[in-house]
Design a protein around this motif. Structure first.
Motif, PDB file in Angstrom:
ATOM      1  N   LYS A  58       0.827  -1.211   0.000  1.00 61.08           N
ATOM      2  CA  LYS A  58       0.000   0.000   0.000  1.00 61.08           C
ATOM      3  C   LYS A  58       0.857   1.254   0.000  1.00 61.08           C
ATOM      4  O   LYS A  58       0.594   2.202  -0.743  1.00 61.08           O
ATOM      5  N   ASN A  59       1.882   1.275   0.834  1.00 60.91           N
ATOM      6  CA  ASN A  59       2.783   2.430   0.891  1.00 60.91           C
ATOM      7  C   ASN A  59       3.517   2.624  -0.432  1.00 60.91           C
ATOM      8  O   ASN A  59       3.700   3.756  -0.883  1.00 60.91           O
ATOM      9  N   PHE A  60       3.928   1.537  -1.049  1.00 60.81           N
ATOM     10  CA  PHE A  60       4.624   1.618  -2.330  1.00 60.81           C
ATOM     11  C   PHE A  60       3.727   2.244  -3.386  1.00 60.81           C
ATOM     12  O   PHE A  60       4.146   3.138  -4.118  1.00 60.81           O
ATOM     13  N   PHE A  61       2.474   1.792  -3.469  1.00 64.26           N
ATOM     14  CA  PHE A  61       1.540   2.365  -4.436  1.00 64.26           C
ATOM     15  C   PHE A  61       1.292   3.844  -4.163  1.00 64.26           C
ATOM     16  O   PHE A  61       1.184   4.643  -5.088  1.00 64.26           O
ATOM     17  N   ALA A  62       1.210   4.212  -2.914  1.00 68.09           N
ATOM     18  CA  ALA A  62       0.972   5.608  -2.556  1.00 68.09           C
ATOM     19  C   ALA A  62       2.128   6.501  -2.991  1.00 68.09           C
ATOM     20  O   ALA A  62       1.927   7.626  -3.436  1.00 68.09           O
ATOM     21  N   ILE A  63       3.327   5.983  -2.884  1.00 62.67           N
ATOM     22  CA  ILE A  63       4.520   6.764  -3.224  1.00 62.67           C
ATOM     23  C   ILE A  63       4.762   6.799  -4.729  1.00 62.67           C
ATOM     24  O   ILE A  63       5.068   7.844  -5.287  1.00 62.67           O
ATOM     25  N   THR A  64       4.627   5.670  -5.404  1.00 63.14           N
ATOM     26  CA  THR A  64       5.037   5.585  -6.809  1.00 63.14           C
ATOM     27  C   THR A  64       3.967   5.998  -7.800  1.00 63.14           C
ATOM     28  O   THR A  64       4.284   6.412  -8.900  1.00 63.14           O
ATOM     29  N   LYS A  65       2.716   5.823  -7.452  1.00 61.89           N
ATOM     30  CA  LYS A  65       1.622   6.131  -8.390  1.00 61.89           C
ATOM     31  C   LYS A  65       1.836   5.411  -9.717  1.00 61.89           C
ATOM     32  O   LYS A  65       1.828   5.996 -10.783  1.00 61.89           O
ATOM     33  N   LEU A  66       2.073   4.100  -9.635  1.00 56.38           N
ATOM     34  CA  LEU A  66       2.264   3.313 -10.850  1.00 56.38           C
ATOM     35  C   LEU A  66       1.083   3.479 -11.788  1.00 56.38           C
ATOM     36  O   LEU A  66      -0.062   3.379 -11.376  1.00 56.38           O
ATOM     37  N   MET A  67       1.361   3.711 -13.045  1.00 58.99           N
ATOM     38  CA  MET A  67       0.316   3.864 -14.041  1.00 58.99           C
ATOM     39  C   MET A  67      -0.356   2.522 -14.293  1.00 58.99           C
ATOM     40  O   MET A  67       0.298   1.488 -14.321  1.00 58.99           O
ATOM     41  N   ASN A  68      -1.682   2.555 -14.472  1.00 63.08           N
ATOM     42  CA  ASN A  68      -2.482   1.377 -14.788  1.00 63.08           C
ATOM     43  C   ASN A  68      -2.458   0.305 -13.709  1.00 63.08           C
ATOM     44  O   ASN A  68      -2.768  -0.838 -13.979  1.00 63.08           O
TER      45      ASN A  68
END
Length: 121
Positions: A58-68
């Motif tokens: 969850k923290n990784f997604f919040a930081i990186t904002k990976l597309m798609n």
């Protein structure tokens, strides 16, 4: 080969998601996952890949904002280091995987080295 890869970093190094590697090696995610499972004993977490789950994911997604990235459906995310990407190319053993790996080394993974050399000039 897609030269517009979204830069992904963890633990102060560039990594690639399984989906990014599959796209670059012109294969599908399932082929990458199968090859990894068949050879899992050859890979070392923290050296060849990082496996994110739970709060870390969850923290990784919040930081990186990976597309798609459909975050709500993803429970485990593998991030591949340069060495891990090489091992995946080896296990796939296709001409395209080797060609793409060489290009990744020359462009995606070597950015810090290129930046350091530019500072020295």
């Amino acid at each position: 080969m897609n030269n517009s890869l979204q830069v992904v970093e963890t633990n102060n190094q560039r990594v690639l998601t399984t989906a990014q590697i599959a796209e670059q090696y012109e294969t599908d995610v399932n082929a990458i996952q199968r090859n990894f499972q068949r050879n899992k004993e050859r890979y070392t977490e923290g050296k060849h890949y990082y496996c994110l789950t739970g709060e870390e994911l969850k923290n990784f997604f919040a930081i990186t904002k990976l597309m798609n990235a459909n975050e709500s459906k993803i429970r485990t995310l593998y991030l591949w280091t340069e060495k891990g990407a090489l091992m995946l190319a080896k296990s796939l053993n296709t001409d395209k995987a080797w060609e793409a790996y060489e290009c990744l080394v020359d462009t995606y993974f070597s950015v810090r080295e290129q930046a350091a050399m530019a500072v020295l000039r």
